[in-house]
Design an enzyme around this catalytic site. Structure first.
Site, PDB file in Angstrom:
ATOM      1  N   ASP A 208       2.624   0.168   0.740  1.00 21.48           N
ATOM      2  CA  ASP A 208       2.312  -1.147   0.164  1.00 21.48           C
ATOM      3  C   ASP A 208       0.860  -1.255  -0.290  1.00 21.48           C
ATOM      4  OD1 ASP A 208       4.949  -2.150   0.861  1.00 21.48           O
ATOM      5  OD2 ASP A 208       4.222  -2.267   2.920  1.00 21.48           O
TER       6      ASP A 208
ATOM      7  N   LYS B 249       0.643   1.226  -5.156  1.00 22.17           N
ATOM      8  CA  LYS B 249       0.907   2.451  -5.930  1.00 22.17           C
ATOM      9  C   LYS B 249       1.526   2.143  -7.288  1.00 22.17           C
ATOM     10  CE  LYS B 249       3.351   4.105  -2.523  1.00 22.17           C
ATOM     11  NZ  LYS B 249       2.993   3.120  -1.487  1.00 22.17           N
TER      12      LYS B 249
ATOM     13  N   GLY C 142       9.122  -0.080  -2.370  1.00 22.87           N
ATOM     14  CA  GLY C 142       9.054  -1.134  -3.374  1.00 22.87           C
ATOM     15  C   GLY C 142       7.708  -1.167  -4.041  1.00 22.87           C
ATOM     16  N   HIS C 143       7.697  -1.301  -5.354  1.00 28.73           N
ATOM     17  CA  HIS C 143       6.454  -1.419  -6.110  1.00 28.73           C
ATOM     18  C   HIS C 143       6.498  -2.707  -6.922  1.00 28.73           C
ATOM     19  CE1 HIS C 143       5.666   2.591  -4.929  1.00 28.73           C
ATOM     20  NE2 HIS C 143       6.351   3.209  -5.863  1.00 28.73           N
TER      21      HIS C 143
ATOM     22  N   GLN D 175       6.324   5.925  -0.060  1.00 27.35           N
ATOM     23  CA  GLN D 175       5.687   5.224   1.049  1.00 27.35           C
ATOM     24  C   GLN D 175       4.268   5.786   1.258  1.00 27.35           C
ATOM     25  OE1 GLN D 175       8.952   6.485   1.523  1.00 27.35           O
ATOM     26  NE2 GLN D 175      10.051   4.560   1.504  1.00 27.35           N
TER      27      GLN D 175
END
Length: 427
Positions: free
Chosen positions: A13, A16, A40-41, A223
Site C-alpha cells: 500500500d 506502487k 490493490g493499486h 505487495q
C-alpha cells in the site's frame, strides 16, 4: 534500454500504482509478476480514479502492453469483471497478455481460504479470503490448475479430480462443509476459456524478445517487501515473493537483464492484516494519518494500521532487494505536524538494535527508538521541484534518504499523476 523492477519497500500500500502509472508512458511493457486480486493499486489520472486489483497499472497507459506473468494467480471472474469495468470507462484493454503458465484461483481455493481462516480463530493470519494462499499451495503441491488447462477439458477434469480428492475430505470431515462436485467446477472454469483466449500468450518468450529488441520492461510487485513469503514477517505474509528476486521467477526474465530496482516508500508506515508492527500508533496521531492519508485498503476495504516511518525496515528492504533508489510517496500527508517522529532503531530486551532482527520472537518484542524531526505547516501539493518544498520538508526527505540506504529519486506530494517531484530521471 533497461528492465526495471518497481516494488513496495514496506508492508504494501505504498503507492506502487501511482509510480507505475507515472512511468507507464515511458515503458513498453508493464508486468505483474506475483500475487493475485489480494493486491490493490489506486491510480488517479486527471479527475478519474481507478482501483486496480489484478491488472498491471500499465493498462492505463496507451501504447504500453500490460502483462500478467506466470507468477501471478488469476481469478478469472475477477479479471473479466475488472476488464469489463475499464472498457465501460473507455480504457483500451485489448493489449493485455496473460501467461498460459499462470495458475487459476478455483472456487474451491476460495472456499478453503475462508473456512480455514475462520477455523484459526485468534491465530488467523488476516488473509483477504480470496483463495490466494490455497492456490499457491496447490501450485507447490503440483495439483494446481493453470490457464493453459482451460483449453484441454480432459486434463482440466483430471486435475480438478486430483485436487478435490483431498480437499473434499478436509471440507466434509474437518470443517463440516459440503463436498464440492468436480463437474460443477470444471463447467464453471470452462466458461472462461473463450473469454480469456485472446489474451493468453507465451509471455516468457514475448518479454525476452522485447528486451532483445531494446524495449523497456517494467516489473510491478503486488505487495510489499515485509509481506514476502521468505523475507517478510512470517507467518503474517503473502504466499509469494514480491521482492526483486520474484520478478525473475514470476516472469521468466533472467536477473542479468534487470538494470534498476526501485523501492516505493511511504513517508510514514502502514499495514493491513495481522502481524507485528513496531511503530503502530493507537492514538490521535494514528487516527489523523489514517484520515488524512485515506488509509483504507483498495482491495480489502479494511482500515490500514498506521504508524511513523520505520527506517529499520527501509534499510532491510534496500538490502534484500538490492534497491538502486526510492520513490517516496504521501509526503503531503505529514503537513501540519510540529514534530515528526522517525523510528531509527529498536529496543529489544534492553538492547539497541539497528537492523531488522531475524528472530520472529525478537521482532514481536521490538520497541521503536524515535528521533524527532521538525515538521512543516505549508501546503506542498503544488511543489514542482525539490527546492519548492519547505526547508523542514527537504530536511525530512534527506534524513529518510540517509537512514534508508538508497537515494530518493521522486517524491509524491499528492495523489494525482502530476503531483510528483522527480529528482532523478527513472529512465
Amino acid at each position: 534500454m533497461p528492465a526495471l523492477v518497481l516494488l513496495g519497500a514496506q508492508w504494501g500500500d505504498e503507492g506502487k500504482g501511482k509510480a507505475t502509472d507515472l512511468l507507464g508512458g515511458s515503458v513498453d511493457y508493464v508486468v505483474r509478476y506475483q500475487g493475485g486480486n489480494n493486491a490493490g493499486h489506486t491510480v488517479v489520472v486527471g479527475d478519474q480514479k481507478y482501483a486496480l486489483h489484478l491488472l498491471p497499472s500499465g493498462i492505463l497507459s496507451p501504447g504500453c502492453t500490460p502483462v500478467i506473468g506466470n507468477g501471478v494467480v488469476v481469478d478469472p471472474s475477477v479479471l473479466l469483471s475488472e476488464l469489463s469495468g475499464l472498457n465501460e470507462r473507455g480504457v483500451d484493454t485489448s493489449k493485455l497478455l496473460i501467461s498460459g503458465n499462470a495458475h487459476i484461483i478455483t472456487p474451491y481455493n476460495v472456499t478453503v481460504d475462508k473456512v480455514t481462516e475462520r477455523f484459526l480463530g485468534k491465530r488467523k493470519i488476516g488473509t483477504t479470503g480470496r483463495g490466494i494462499g490455497p492456490t499457491y499451495a496447490d501450485k507447490i503441491n503440483r495439483v494446481g490448475i493453470r490457464v493453459q488447462d482451460l483449453y484441454d477439458e480432459s486434463i482440466l477434469t483430471q486435475k480438478v479430480e486430483a485436487a478435490l480428492d483431498i480437499k473434499n475430505q478436509v471440507l466434509t470431515k474437518l470443517y463440516n462443509r459440503r463436498a464440492i462436485a468436480v463437474d460443477q467446477v470444471v463447467s464453471e472454469l470452462l466458461t472462461y476459456a473463450d473469454k480469456l483466449a485472446p489474451y493468453v500468450a507465451d509471455t516468457v518468450l514475448v518479454l525476452n524478445k522485447a528486451l532483445e529488441d531494446d524495449k523497456v520492461v517494467l516489473f510491478e510487485g503486488g505487495q510489499g517487501t515485509l509481506l514476502d513469503i521468505d523475507h517478510g514477517t512470517y507467518p503474517f505474509v503473502t504466499s509469494s515473493n514480491p521482492t526483486a528476486g520474484g520478478a525473475c521467477t514470476g516472469s521468466g526474465v533472467g536477473p542479468t537483464k534487470i538494470s534498476r530496482v526501485i523501492g516505493i516508500l511511504k513517508a510514514y508506515t502502514t499495514r493491513v492484516g495481522a502481524g507485528p508492527f513496531p511503530t503502530e500508533l493507537f492514538d490521535e496521531d494514528g487516527a489523523a494519518l489514517r484520515r488524512i492519508g485515506g488509509e483504507r485498503g483498495v482491495t480489502t476495504g479494511r482500515d490500514r494500521r498506521c504508524g511513523w516511518f520505520d527506517a529499520v525496515i527501509a534499510r532491510y528492504a534496500t538490502r534484500v532487494n538490492g534497491l538502486t533508489d526510492f520513490f517516496l510517496t504521501k509526503l503531503d500527508v505529514l503537513t501540519g505536524w510540529e514534530q515528526i517522529p522517525v523510528c531509527v532503531a529498536y529496543e529489544i530486551d534492553g538492547k539497541r538494535v539497528e537492523e531488522l532482527p531475524y528472530s520472529q520472537t525478537d521482532f514481536h518484542h521490538a520497541k521503536p527508538v524515535y528521533e524527532n524531526l521538525p515538521g512543516w505547516s505549508e501546503d506542498i501539493s503544488q511543489a514542482k521541484t525539490f527546492a519548492d518544498l519547505p526547508k523542514n520538508a527537504q530536511a525530512y526527505v534527506k534524513a529518510l534518504e540517509e537512514m534508508s540506504g538508497a537515494p530518493i529519486s521522486a517524491i509524491g506530494v499528492g495523489p494525482g499523476r502530476d503531483e510528483t517531484i522527480e529528482i532523478n530521471s527513472f529512465l
